[in-house]
Design an enzyme around this catalytic site. Structure first.
Site, short mmCIF file in Angstrom:
data_model
loop_
_atom_site.label_atom_id
_atom_site.label_comp_id
_atom_site.label_asym_id
_atom_site.label_seq_id
_atom_site.Cartn_x
_atom_site.Cartn_y
_atom_site.Cartn_z
N GLU A 296 0.84 -1.20 0.00
CA GLU A 296 0.00 0.00 0.00
C GLU A 296 0.87 1.26 0.00
O GLU A 296 1.84 1.35 0.75
CB GLU A 296 -0.91 0.00 1.23
CG GLU A 296 -1.84 1.21 1.25
CD GLU A 296 -2.91 1.11 2.31
OE1 GLU A 296 -3.64 0.10 2.30
OE2 GLU A 296 -2.98 2.00 3.16
N ALA B 163 -10.09 11.07 2.48
CA ALA B 163 -11.55 11.13 2.58
C ALA B 163 -12.04 12.53 2.23
O ALA B 163 -11.42 13.53 2.59
CB ALA B 163 -12.00 10.76 3.98
N ASP C 97 -13.39 8.79 6.86
CA ASP C 97 -13.70 9.43 8.15
C ASP C 97 -13.96 10.90 7.95
O ASP C 97 -13.31 11.54 7.13
CB ASP C 97 -12.54 9.24 9.13
CG ASP C 97 -12.36 7.78 9.51
OD1 ASP C 97 -13.37 7.17 9.91
OD2 ASP C 97 -11.25 7.26 9.36
N ALA D 20 -19.82 2.02 3.92
CA ALA D 20 -19.10 1.48 2.76
C ALA D 20 -20.01 0.58 1.92
O ALA D 20 -19.89 0.54 0.69
CB ALA D 20 -17.87 0.71 3.24
N GLN E 80 -7.40 -3.84 8.62
CA GLN E 80 -6.62 -2.88 9.38
C GLN E 80 -5.40 -3.62 9.94
O GLN E 80 -5.45 -4.85 10.10
CB GLN E 80 -7.49 -2.35 10.54
CG GLN E 80 -6.90 -1.23 11.32
CD GLN E 80 -6.50 -0.07 10.42
OE1 GLN E 80 -5.37 -0.07 9.91
NE2 GLN E 80 -7.38 0.88 10.21
N GLN F 80 5.20 6.79 16.16
CA GLN F 80 4.33 6.94 14.98
C GLN F 80 3.30 5.80 14.93
O GLN F 80 2.10 6.04 14.76
CB GLN F 80 5.21 6.90 13.71
CG GLN F 80 4.42 7.01 12.43
CD GLN F 80 5.28 6.66 11.20
OE1 GLN F 80 6.13 5.77 11.26
NE2 GLN F 80 5.07 7.36 10.12
P1 FAD Z 1 -17.98 0.78 7.18
O1 FAD Z 1 -17.91 -0.59 6.63
O2 FAD Z 1 -19.04 1.68 6.65
O3 FAD Z 1 -18.10 0.65 8.76
C1 FAD Z 1 -18.00 1.82 9.60
C2 FAD Z 1 -18.77 1.58 10.89
O4 FAD Z 1 -20.17 1.53 10.60
C3 FAD Z 1 -18.43 0.27 11.60
O5 FAD Z 1 -18.55 0.49 12.97
C4 FAD Z 1 -19.55 -0.67 11.11
O6 FAD Z 1 -19.80 -1.72 12.03
C5 FAD Z 1 -20.72 0.29 11.05
N1 FAD Z 1 -21.74 -0.08 10.07
C6 FAD Z 1 -21.54 -0.57 8.83
N2 FAD Z 1 -22.74 -0.73 8.21
C7 FAD Z 1 -23.69 -0.30 9.07
C8 FAD Z 1 -25.12 -0.19 9.00
N3 FAD Z 1 -25.81 -0.57 7.91
N4 FAD Z 1 -25.79 0.32 10.10
C9 FAD Z 1 -25.11 0.70 11.20
N5 FAD Z 1 -23.75 0.60 11.33
C10 FAD Z 1 -23.06 0.12 10.25
N6 FAD Z 1 -9.64 5.84 4.97
C11 FAD Z 1 -9.47 6.83 4.05
O7 FAD Z 1 -9.96 7.94 4.22
N7 FAD Z 1 -8.75 6.59 2.89
C12 FAD Z 1 -8.19 5.39 2.62
O8 FAD Z 1 -7.55 5.21 1.58
C13 FAD Z 1 -8.36 4.33 3.58
N8 FAD Z 1 -7.84 3.10 3.35
C14 FAD Z 1 -8.09 2.09 4.25
C15 FAD Z 1 -7.63 0.80 3.94
C16 FAD Z 1 -7.86 -0.25 4.83
C17 FAD Z 1 -7.38 -1.63 4.48
C18 FAD Z 1 -8.56 0.00 6.04
C19 FAD Z 1 -8.79 -1.12 7.02
C20 FAD Z 1 -9.03 1.27 6.35
C21 FAD Z 1 -8.81 2.32 5.45
N9 FAD Z 1 -9.29 3.61 5.69
C22 FAD Z 1 -9.10 4.61 4.76
C23 FAD Z 1 -9.98 3.92 6.96
C24 FAD Z 1 -11.51 3.79 6.87
O9 FAD Z 1 -12.04 4.73 5.97
C25 FAD Z 1 -12.04 4.02 8.28
O10 FAD Z 1 -11.65 2.98 9.14
C26 FAD Z 1 -13.54 4.24 8.36
O11 FAD Z 1 -13.85 4.78 9.66
C27 FAD Z 1 -14.35 2.96 8.25
O12 FAD Z 1 -14.34 2.51 6.97
P2 FAD Z 1 -15.11 1.16 6.55
O13 FAD Z 1 -15.07 1.12 5.09
O14 FAD Z 1 -14.62 0.00 7.33
O15 FAD Z 1 -16.60 1.56 7.06
#
Ligand code: FAD
Length: 286
Positions: A17, A51, A109, A125, A175, A211
């Protein structure tokens, strides 16, 4: 064959990455890193997305550059925050035209400083995955949080939402975490919910203690006492890096032993730690 789903069906994937560089100096560091990592012939590379679209052009430029100037298939990260349907459709159309076949669909976020972000047509997502499925044939990855997402009220709902999201997607990348048991538990609990799609563990070798501690705190990742104590007693940055790389190498070996379908390295745009782990594990090169 550049869809990651097809690569995963063919065997284990080893991927890196990167984040889009902010200035010329960072650009030069990344360019050198790519040259140093290319001989490892990674299965794919992924490029993060600020984001709210803060790195929209820089992410796209790096993804398209990887697609055209290397043999390594790229995956573009994309977030819900601050995007409406039309913007996502425009971004995806540009990727399809450039021959990019993989996207990581994320919630993103909200800005930590409390500033307003532009309106968004998506909340979770899953909403983005559904829209991407309806407009393209791209391979879609999603994020998984082995120790639970920091905003989740409980682990049960976190796993249920993740299983539902992953069923719509092709694979997940996790993560980072420091104990193999977190990954094994995640995969087992997803299987209990009927979801057996590939989950690629994300690896963050510790090369700088403060970090990584900061990043772990932000992402809800436990920083184990044993690792902290091992690192805190080191006297030089070089010793910290060596111990961090050794710990990451052991974790990778345990994950492969546990049947992980691949390893995804958070490189922080540097090559040394990843190259050392590759060499220690005797991973396939070239
Ligand atoms: P989601 O899958 O939407 O989940 C977020 C929260 O909502 C969780 O608590 C989940 O349980 C809850 N949830 C999901 N669906 C529902 C529903 N229908 N009703 C109620 N609650 C629900 N961030 C960036 O800005 N840019 C990046 O390039 C980036 N790359 C990443 C790469 C990886 C491999 C990882 C693990 C994270 C990355 N992130 C990045 C961080 C990520 O955007 C944050 O962790 C964000 O807060 C959650 O993203 P998610 O896609 O897991 O969210």
């Amino acid at each position: 064959m550049t869809q990651i789903s097809a690569l995963l069906r063919a065997g284990r994937t080893f991927s890196f990455e990167f984040f889009p560089p902010k200035n010329d100096e960072a650009q030069a560091v990344l360019a050198r890193t790519i040259v140093e990592l290319e001989p490892l012939a990674p299965s794919f590379v992924s490029v993060t997305y600020g984001a709210g679209g803060s790195t929209r052009e820089r992410t796209r430029d790096l993804v398209v550059q990887m697609r055209h100037e290397t043999k390594i298939p790229p995956m573009a990260h994309l977030t819900c925050v601050g995007h409406v349907h039309q913007e996502i459709e425009d971004i995806i159309a540009a990727y399809v035209e450039a021959g990019v076949e993989n996207v990581l669909a994320l919630a993103g976020d909200l800005p930590a400083d409390g500033t307003d972000s532009p309106p968004s047509d998506y909340i979770f997502a899953t909403d983005l995955v559904e829209h991407l499925r309806s407009i393209s044939d791209m391979c879609i990855g999603v994020a998984a949080h082995p120790e639970g997402h920091p905003r989740s009220p409980d682990m049960t709902s976190d796993r249920q939402y993740l299983a539902a999201k992953l069923q719509l997607a092709d694979f997940a990348t996790t993560q980072f975490f420091f104990e193999a048991e977190h990954y094994v538990r995640l995969v087992n609990e997803l299987a209990d919910l009927g979801c057996t799609k590939p989950v690629i563990p994300g690896i963050m070798p510790v090369t700088n203690l403060s970090q990584v501690q900061r990043m772990a705190a932000m992402s809800g990742t436990e920083f184990p006492t044993w690792l902290h104590d091992d690192l805190a007693t080191m006297k030089t940055p070089e010793e910290v890096r060596r111990v961090g790389v050794e710990a990451a190498t052991r974790l990778c070996a345990e994950l492969l032993e546990a049947g992980a379908p691949g390893l995804h390295f958070y490189t922080l745009n540097r090559s040394t730690a990843t190259r050392e782990i590759y060499a220690e594990l005797g991973l396939p090169v070239g």
